[in-house]
Design a protein around this motif. Structure first.
Motif, PDB file in Angstrom:
ATOM      1  N   LEU A  65     -14.227   6.814 -23.858  1.00 60.20           N
ATOM      2  CA  LEU A  65     -14.384   5.465 -23.337  1.00 60.20           C
ATOM      3  C   LEU A  65     -14.409   5.472 -21.815  1.00 60.20           C
ATOM      4  CD1 LEU A  65     -14.612   2.518 -24.232  1.00 60.20           C
ATOM      5  CD2 LEU A  65     -12.119   2.400 -24.222  1.00 60.20           C
ATOM      6  N   ILE A  66     -13.516   6.236 -21.208  1.00 52.94           N
ATOM      7  CA  ILE A  66     -13.454   6.315 -19.743  1.00 52.94           C
ATOM      8  C   ILE A  66     -14.742   6.915 -19.184  1.00 52.94           C
ATOM      9  CG2 ILE A  66     -12.301   7.486 -17.823  1.00 52.94           C
ATOM     10  CD1 ILE A  66      -9.673   7.129 -19.432  1.00 52.94           C
ATOM     11  N   ASP A  67     -15.236   7.986 -19.820  1.00 53.35           N
ATOM     12  CA  ASP A  67     -16.457   8.613 -19.320  1.00 53.35           C
ATOM     13  C   ASP A  67     -17.652   7.683 -19.495  1.00 53.35           C
ATOM     14  OD1 ASP A  67     -17.398  11.104 -18.087  1.00 53.35           O
ATOM     15  OD2 ASP A  67     -18.705  11.252 -19.846  1.00 53.35           O
ATOM     16  N   LEU A  72     -17.549   4.412 -19.421  1.00 51.20           N
ATOM     17  CA  LEU A  72     -17.411   3.412 -18.364  1.00 51.20           C
ATOM     18  C   LEU A  72     -17.861   3.979 -17.019  1.00 51.20           C
ATOM     19  CD1 LEU A  72     -13.970   1.883 -19.373  1.00 51.20           C
ATOM     20  CD2 LEU A  72     -16.117   0.612 -19.204  1.00 51.20           C
ATOM     21  N   HIS A  73     -17.505   5.236 -16.767  1.00 54.97           N
ATOM     22  CA  HIS A  73     -17.916   5.877 -15.509  1.00 54.97           C
ATOM     23  C   HIS A  73     -19.442   5.971 -15.419  1.00 54.97           C
ATOM     24  CE1 HIS A  73     -18.197   8.772 -12.236  1.00 54.97           C
ATOM     25  NE2 HIS A  73     -18.934   9.537 -13.029  1.00 54.97           N
ATOM     26  N   LEU A  74     -20.070   6.428 -16.509  1.00 53.43           N
ATOM     27  CA  LEU A  74     -21.525   6.562 -16.497  1.00 53.43           C
ATOM     28  C   LEU A  74     -22.200   5.202 -16.392  1.00 53.43           C
ATOM     29  CD1 LEU A  74     -21.990   9.364 -19.176  1.00 53.43           C
ATOM     30  CD2 LEU A  74     -22.344   9.572 -16.714  1.00 53.43           C
ATOM     31  N   ALA A  75     -21.654   4.201 -17.084  1.00 51.69           N
ATOM     32  CA  ALA A  75     -22.224   2.859 -17.003  1.00 51.69           C
ATOM     33  C   ALA A  75     -22.088   2.292 -15.598  1.00 51.69           C
ATOM     34  CB  ALA A  75     -21.543   1.938 -18.010  1.00 51.69           C
ATOM     35  N   ALA A  76     -20.943   2.543 -14.956  1.00 48.30           N
ATOM     36  CA  ALA A  76     -20.735   2.065 -13.591  1.00 48.30           C
ATOM     37  C   ALA A  76     -21.680   2.758 -12.620  1.00 48.30           C
ATOM     38  CB  ALA A  76     -19.282   2.291 -13.174  1.00 48.30           C
ATOM     39  N   THR A  77     -21.882   4.044 -12.822  1.00 50.93           N
ATOM     40  CA  THR A  77     -22.821   4.793 -11.977  1.00 50.93           C
ATOM     41  C   THR A  77     -24.232   4.252 -12.132  1.00 50.93           C
ATOM     42  OG1 THR A  77     -21.458   6.785 -12.180  1.00 50.93           O
ATOM     43  CG2 THR A  77     -23.725   7.091 -11.437  1.00 50.93           C
ATOM     44  N   MET A 132      -9.863  13.956 -17.595  1.00 49.59           N
ATOM     45  CA  MET A 132     -10.122  14.072 -19.026  1.00 49.59           C
ATOM     46  C   MET A 132     -11.569  14.477 -19.281  1.00 49.59           C
ATOM     47  SD  MET A 132      -8.002  10.949 -20.818  1.00 49.59           S
ATOM     48  CE  MET A 132      -8.304   9.710 -19.561  1.00 49.59           C
ATOM     49  N   THR A 133     -11.772  15.247 -20.343  1.00 44.44           N
ATOM     50  CA  THR A 133     -13.115  15.694 -20.675  1.00 44.44           C
ATOM     51  C   THR A 133     -13.522  15.149 -22.036  1.00 44.44           C
ATOM     52  OG1 THR A 133     -12.223  17.721 -21.661  1.00 44.44           O
ATOM     53  CG2 THR A 133     -12.875  17.813 -19.338  1.00 44.44           C
ATOM     54  N   VAL A 134     -14.828  15.038 -22.228  1.00 48.33           N
ATOM     55  CA  VAL A 134     -15.341  14.547 -23.499  1.00 48.33           C
ATOM     56  C   VAL A 134     -15.595  15.725 -24.420  1.00 48.33           C
ATOM     57  CG1 VAL A 134     -16.371  12.527 -22.396  1.00 48.33           C
ATOM     58  CG2 VAL A 134     -17.746  14.589 -22.725  1.00 48.33           C
ATOM     59  N   ASN A 135     -15.639  15.448 -25.706  1.00 49.70           N
ATOM     60  CA  ASN A 135     -15.847  16.499 -26.695  1.00 49.70           C
ATOM     61  C   ASN A 135     -16.879  16.016 -27.708  1.00 49.70           C
ATOM     62  OD1 ASN A 135     -15.178  17.818 -29.464  1.00 49.70           O
ATOM     63  ND2 ASN A 135     -14.202  19.150 -27.959  1.00 49.70           N
ATOM     64  N   PHE A 136     -18.019  16.684 -27.737  1.00 50.85           N
ATOM     65  CA  PHE A 136     -19.096  16.259 -28.628  1.00 50.85           C
ATOM     66  C   PHE A 136     -18.672  16.307 -30.090  1.00 50.85           C
ATOM     67  CE2 PHE A 136     -22.495  17.636 -31.496  1.00 50.85           C
ATOM     68  CZ  PHE A 136     -23.316  16.521 -31.445  1.00 50.85           C
ATOM     69  N   GLY A 137     -17.987  17.379 -30.476  1.00 49.68           N
ATOM     70  CA  GLY A 137     -17.573  17.508 -31.866  1.00 49.68           C
ATOM     71  C   GLY A 137     -16.676  16.366 -32.314  1.00 49.68           C
ATOM     72  N   THR A 138     -15.746  15.990 -31.446  1.00 46.11           N
ATOM     73  CA  THR A 138     -14.858  14.874 -31.764  1.00 46.11           C
ATOM     74  C   THR A 138     -15.645  13.579 -31.883  1.00 46.11           C
ATOM     75  OG1 THR A 138     -12.985  15.924 -30.643  1.00 46.11           O
ATOM     76  CG2 THR A 138     -12.860  13.549 -30.972  1.00 46.11           C
ATOM     77  N   ALA A 139     -16.557  13.344 -30.924  1.00 44.81           N
ATOM     78  CA  ALA A 139     -17.345  12.115 -30.930  1.00 44.81           C
ATOM     79  C   ALA A 139     -18.204  12.016 -32.182  1.00 44.81           C
ATOM     80  CB  ALA A 139     -18.215  12.045 -29.678  1.00 44.81           C
ATOM     81  N   ALA A 140     -18.845  13.119 -32.561  1.00 43.55           N
ATOM     82  CA  ALA A 140     -19.706  13.109 -33.746  1.00 43.55           C
ATOM     83  C   ALA A 140     -18.887  12.912 -35.019  1.00 43.55           C
ATOM     84  CB  ALA A 140     -20.495  14.411 -33.819  1.00 43.55           C
TER      85      ALA A 140
END
Length: 207
Positions: A166-168, A170-175, A1-9
């Motif tokens: 949310l998944i991304d 969590l991934h960045l926080a885990a890293t 899955m990929t993140v989308n800045f426009g959606t997040a904003a």
């Protein structure tokens, strides 16, 4: 899955619209009021157009969102400066944060429409950090996701970010936890090996 800045904003803007006006000057996060927390988070949108208006750097110094969070923020973060920028951003949003954020979102969307997705951006006032735009946008989605949860909690609102974001996050926080040598403890907490932390754990049934 990929993140989308426009959606997040867009999701963030909708969340801010739901925040009661009377809650804005109440507690937000740490020393920030809720208004200041929203101001800080709005910088995850405004910096996109700000940084795209600057010349493209010749080479990258940071290559990924995880490296940005692990190295740049950990080694160069200035808590006092971050707090002051959050307060300044809150003042710039004025008495109607939701409308101001909608305008910032429009500026960012227009800037991205004109930008080469493969370009680099110089991050920060000194421009010493340069990274791929696509990875910088990941860090913006991370900020909007994490602080979106903070804002919803402070305002007493039910809000869940898109699952990919949310998944991304969590991934960045885990890293980041692993880079700080606390990855094992983070894994223990998430999987329920630390019941004193108040988490049953996603894998509690497999103990």
């Amino acid at each position: 899955m990929t993140v989308n800045f426009g959606t997040a904003a867009s999701e963030f803007g909708t969340l801010v619209e739901r925040v009661p006006r009377g809650a804005l000057d109440g507690p937000g996060l740490g020393e920030w009021s809720l208004r200041e927390l929203i101001g800080h988070t709005s910088r995850a949108i405004s910096t996109v157009s700000d940084y795209l208006s600057a010349p493209e750097p010749a080479t990258s110094t940071v290559h990924s969102a995880s490296e940005y969070l692990e190295v740049v923020l950990r080694q160069q973060g200035d808590d006092e400066a971050i707090a002051l920028r959050g307060r300044a951003a809150a003042q710039q949003l004025g008495d109607d944060p939701a409308t101001a954020i909608s305008e910032l979102f429009g500026d960012a969307v227009r800037a991205l429409a004109l930008a080469d997705p493969a370009r680099l951006v110089a991050v920060g006032s000194d421009g010493r950090v340069a990274m791929p735009l696509r990875e910088y946008l990941r860090t913006r989605v991370f900020e909007l996701t994490v602080h979106g949860v903070d804002i919803a909690d402070a305002a007493g609102l039910d809000w869940t970010p898109p699952s990919a974001h949310l998944i991304d996050a969590l991934h960045l926080a885990a890293t980041n936890a692993t880079a700080r040598d606390v990855g094992v403890e983070a894994l223990r907490m998430l999987t329920g090996r630390r019941p004193d932390a108040g988490l049953d754990g996603v894998l509690a049934a497999g103990r």
